[in-house]
Design an enzyme around this catalytic site. Structure first.
Site, PDB file in Angstrom:
ATOM      1  N   ASP A   1       0.831  -1.206   0.000  1.00  0.00           N
ATOM      2  CA  ASP A   1       0.000   0.000   0.000  1.00  0.00           C
ATOM      3  C   ASP A   1       0.861   1.250   0.000  1.00  0.00           C
ATOM      4  O   ASP A   1       2.062   1.183   0.257  1.00  0.00           O
ATOM      5  CB  ASP A   1      -0.836   0.033   1.290  1.00  0.00           C
ATOM      6  CG  ASP A   1      -1.914  -1.021   1.294  1.00  0.00           C
ATOM      7  OD1 ASP A   1      -2.243  -1.529   0.205  1.00  0.00           O
ATOM      8  OD2 ASP A   1      -2.408  -1.333   2.389  1.00  0.00           O
TER       9      ASP A   1
ATOM     10  N   LYS B   1      -3.245   4.388  -3.613  1.00  0.00           N
ATOM     11  CA  LYS B   1      -3.641   5.602  -4.308  1.00  0.00           C
ATOM     12  C   LYS B   1      -2.401   6.335  -4.772  1.00  0.00           C
ATOM     13  O   LYS B   1      -1.436   6.436  -4.030  1.00  0.00           O
ATOM     14  CB  LYS B   1      -4.353   6.502  -3.298  1.00  0.00           C
ATOM     15  CG  LYS B   1      -5.706   6.960  -3.765  1.00  0.00           C
ATOM     16  CD  LYS B   1      -6.325   7.841  -2.722  1.00  0.00           C
ATOM     17  CE  LYS B   1      -7.565   7.167  -2.170  1.00  0.00           C
ATOM     18  NZ  LYS B   1      -8.415   7.995  -1.389  1.00  0.00           N
TER      19      LYS B   1
ATOM     20  N   MET C   1      -7.703   8.163   9.528  1.00  0.00           N
ATOM     21  CA  MET C   1      -8.329   8.618   8.279  1.00  0.00           C
ATOM     22  C   MET C   1      -9.410   9.672   8.531  1.00  0.00           C
ATOM     23  O   MET C   1     -10.477   9.629   7.924  1.00  0.00           O
ATOM     24  CB  MET C   1      -8.980   7.421   7.548  1.00  0.00           C
ATOM     25  CG  MET C   1      -8.003   6.331   7.196  1.00  0.00           C
ATOM     26  SD  MET C   1      -8.793   4.918   6.410  1.00  0.00           S
ATOM     27  CE  MET C   1      -9.457   4.041   7.820  1.00  0.00           C
TER      28      MET C   1
HETATM   29  N1  SAH Z   1      -3.560  -0.648   8.989  1.00  0.00           N
HETATM   30  C1  SAH Z   1      -3.086   0.674   9.338  1.00  0.00           C
HETATM   31  C2  SAH Z   1      -4.161   1.733   9.156  1.00  0.00           C
HETATM   32  C3  SAH Z   1      -4.584   1.938   7.724  1.00  0.00           C
HETATM   33  S1  SAH Z   1      -5.745   3.232   7.567  1.00  0.00           S
HETATM   34  C4  SAH Z   1      -2.567   0.665  10.775  1.00  0.00           C
HETATM   35  O1  SAH Z   1      -2.813  -0.304  11.509  1.00  0.00           O
HETATM   36  O2  SAH Z   1      -1.887   1.617  11.157  1.00  0.00           O
HETATM   37  C5  SAH Z   1      -4.715   4.592   7.175  1.00  0.00           C
HETATM   38  C6  SAH Z   1      -4.633   5.557   8.326  1.00  0.00           C
HETATM   39  O3  SAH Z   1      -3.690   5.117   9.289  1.00  0.00           O
HETATM   40  C7  SAH Z   1      -4.167   6.937   7.940  1.00  0.00           C
HETATM   41  O4  SAH Z   1      -5.194   7.715   7.374  1.00  0.00           O
HETATM   42  C8  SAH Z   1      -3.741   7.468   9.293  1.00  0.00           C
HETATM   43  O5  SAH Z   1      -4.871   7.806  10.065  1.00  0.00           O
HETATM   44  C9  SAH Z   1      -3.107   6.239   9.914  1.00  0.00           C
HETATM   45  N2  SAH Z   1      -1.657   6.194   9.706  1.00  0.00           N
HETATM   46  C10 SAH Z   1      -0.960   5.232   9.092  1.00  0.00           C
HETATM   47  N3  SAH Z   1       0.362   5.496   9.126  1.00  0.00           N
HETATM   48  C11 SAH Z   1       0.504   6.659   9.798  1.00  0.00           C
HETATM   49  C12 SAH Z   1       1.623   7.452  10.185  1.00  0.00           C
HETATM   50  N4  SAH Z   1       2.867   7.119   9.869  1.00  0.00           N
HETATM   51  N5  SAH Z   1       1.380   8.589  10.876  1.00  0.00           N
HETATM   52  C13 SAH Z   1       0.141   8.941  11.214  1.00  0.00           C
HETATM   53  N6  SAH Z   1      -0.950   8.239  10.863  1.00  0.00           N
HETATM   54  C14 SAH Z   1      -0.775   7.104  10.177  1.00  0.00           C
END
Ligand code: SAH
Length: 263
Positions: free
Chosen positions: A49, A71, A185
């Site tokens: 991703d 995306k 998100m």
């Molecule tokens: N599976 C992922 C979440 C995917 S949804 C997990 O467990 O972390 C995607 C969202 O994750 C983003 O919109 C944001 O809210 C968060 N996210 C992922 N990586 C991030 C990062 N490095 N810093 C801040 N938010 C993050």
């Protein structure tokens, strides 16, 4: 990997035709699990991703094929069904497939849907959990997800829906629990979410923190209050990905951050 074998029993070999659904953690490669590193060093084909840090992909074998399934440049993301088809097709070709997702594959990562598609296709798979951004980003900012003084539960919520009456009521109910809410998100729907949380009974001066691009060189931490959240996020040009924490646990940051060693 050079790890003591009495503590780390042999890693399972990634067999041709298998899919491993692996969490890549919040970004910093040092926060990968050892199983994730093992998978990266074994896979023939990696489907990842947008949120997977490029440094992590450099751990792949030089012969590995790397497919991007996120995306790009404002274009819509590929359909989940197309991703499932692709992963299944690669596995059926006899490849060792690593489906690599930011954070944890089963936390807002659609890992559940992919796993179900793999079951239906009869493709064997393994789940390798990762450190979810919603817990790692606040922790690294000095915000514990729970403390005995502040909360006995914590809500992890995906923030993309607040635009109709049913979705808004769901936010009001979450807010009414009084437990901290950790939002993923949520930037696009932030005003609606905040309005619903206020209607649900959270005070406008409830503490809030936003951590964007956690563990990256462009990480930013913004602290504010619930009522000011939409304004402050916009005024400070906070961009995705960002985790937002709303609740009393945010106050701990003032106690902890001064003693924390900088990364
Ligand atoms: N599976 C992922 C979440 C995917 S949804 C997990 O467990 O972390 C995607 C969202 O994750 C983003 O919109 C944001 O809210 C968060 N996210 C992922 N990586 C991030 C990062 N490095 N810093 C801040 N938010 C993050």
């Amino acid at each position: 990997m050079d790890l003591p074998s009495d503590i780390f029993p042999e890693f399972p070999a990634m067999a041709p035709g298998e899919v491993w659904l692996v969490g890549a953690g919040p970004g910093d490669p040092r926060l990968l699990t050892v199983m994730a590193i093992h998978a990266l060093r074994s896979a023939d084909c990696i489907v990842h991703d947008a949120l997977v840090d490029p440094r992590i992909l450099r751990l792949a074998r030089s012969e590995a094929e790397i497919h991007f399934a996120g995306k790009r440049g404002g274009r819509p993301s590929p359909l989940q069904s197309d991703i499932n088809v692709r992963i299944i097709a690669e596995a059926r070709k006899g490849r060792r497939v690593l489906r690599l997702k930011g954070g944890d594959p089963f936390v807002f990562g659609r890992g559940g849907e992919e796993a179900r598609a793999l079951v239906e296709a009869g493709v064997p798979f393994r789940i390798v959990p990762g450190i979810t951004a919603g817990l790692a980003a606040p922790a690294l900012a000095g915000i514990p997800a729970t403390t005995r003084e502040t909360n006995h539960a914590v809500i992890l919520a995906a923030g993309h829906r607040a635009d109709d009456a049913t979705a808004a009521r769901a936010w009001e109910s979450l807010a009414a629990t009084g437990q901290p809410i950790i939002l993923y998100m949520a930037l696009a729907q932030l005003s609606e979410i905040v309005a619903a949380c206020l209607r649900g009974g959270l005070a406008a001066d409830t503490r809030a923190a936003v951590i964007s691009h956690a563990t990256g060189t462009d990480e930013r931490i913004l602290e504010t209050r619930l009522g000011d959240l939409p304004h402050d996020v916009a005024a400070n040009g906070i961009t995705s990905p960002a985790v937002i924490v709303i609740g009393g646990n945010v106050a701990l940051r003032h106690v902890l951050a001064p003693g924390m060693i900088k990364p």
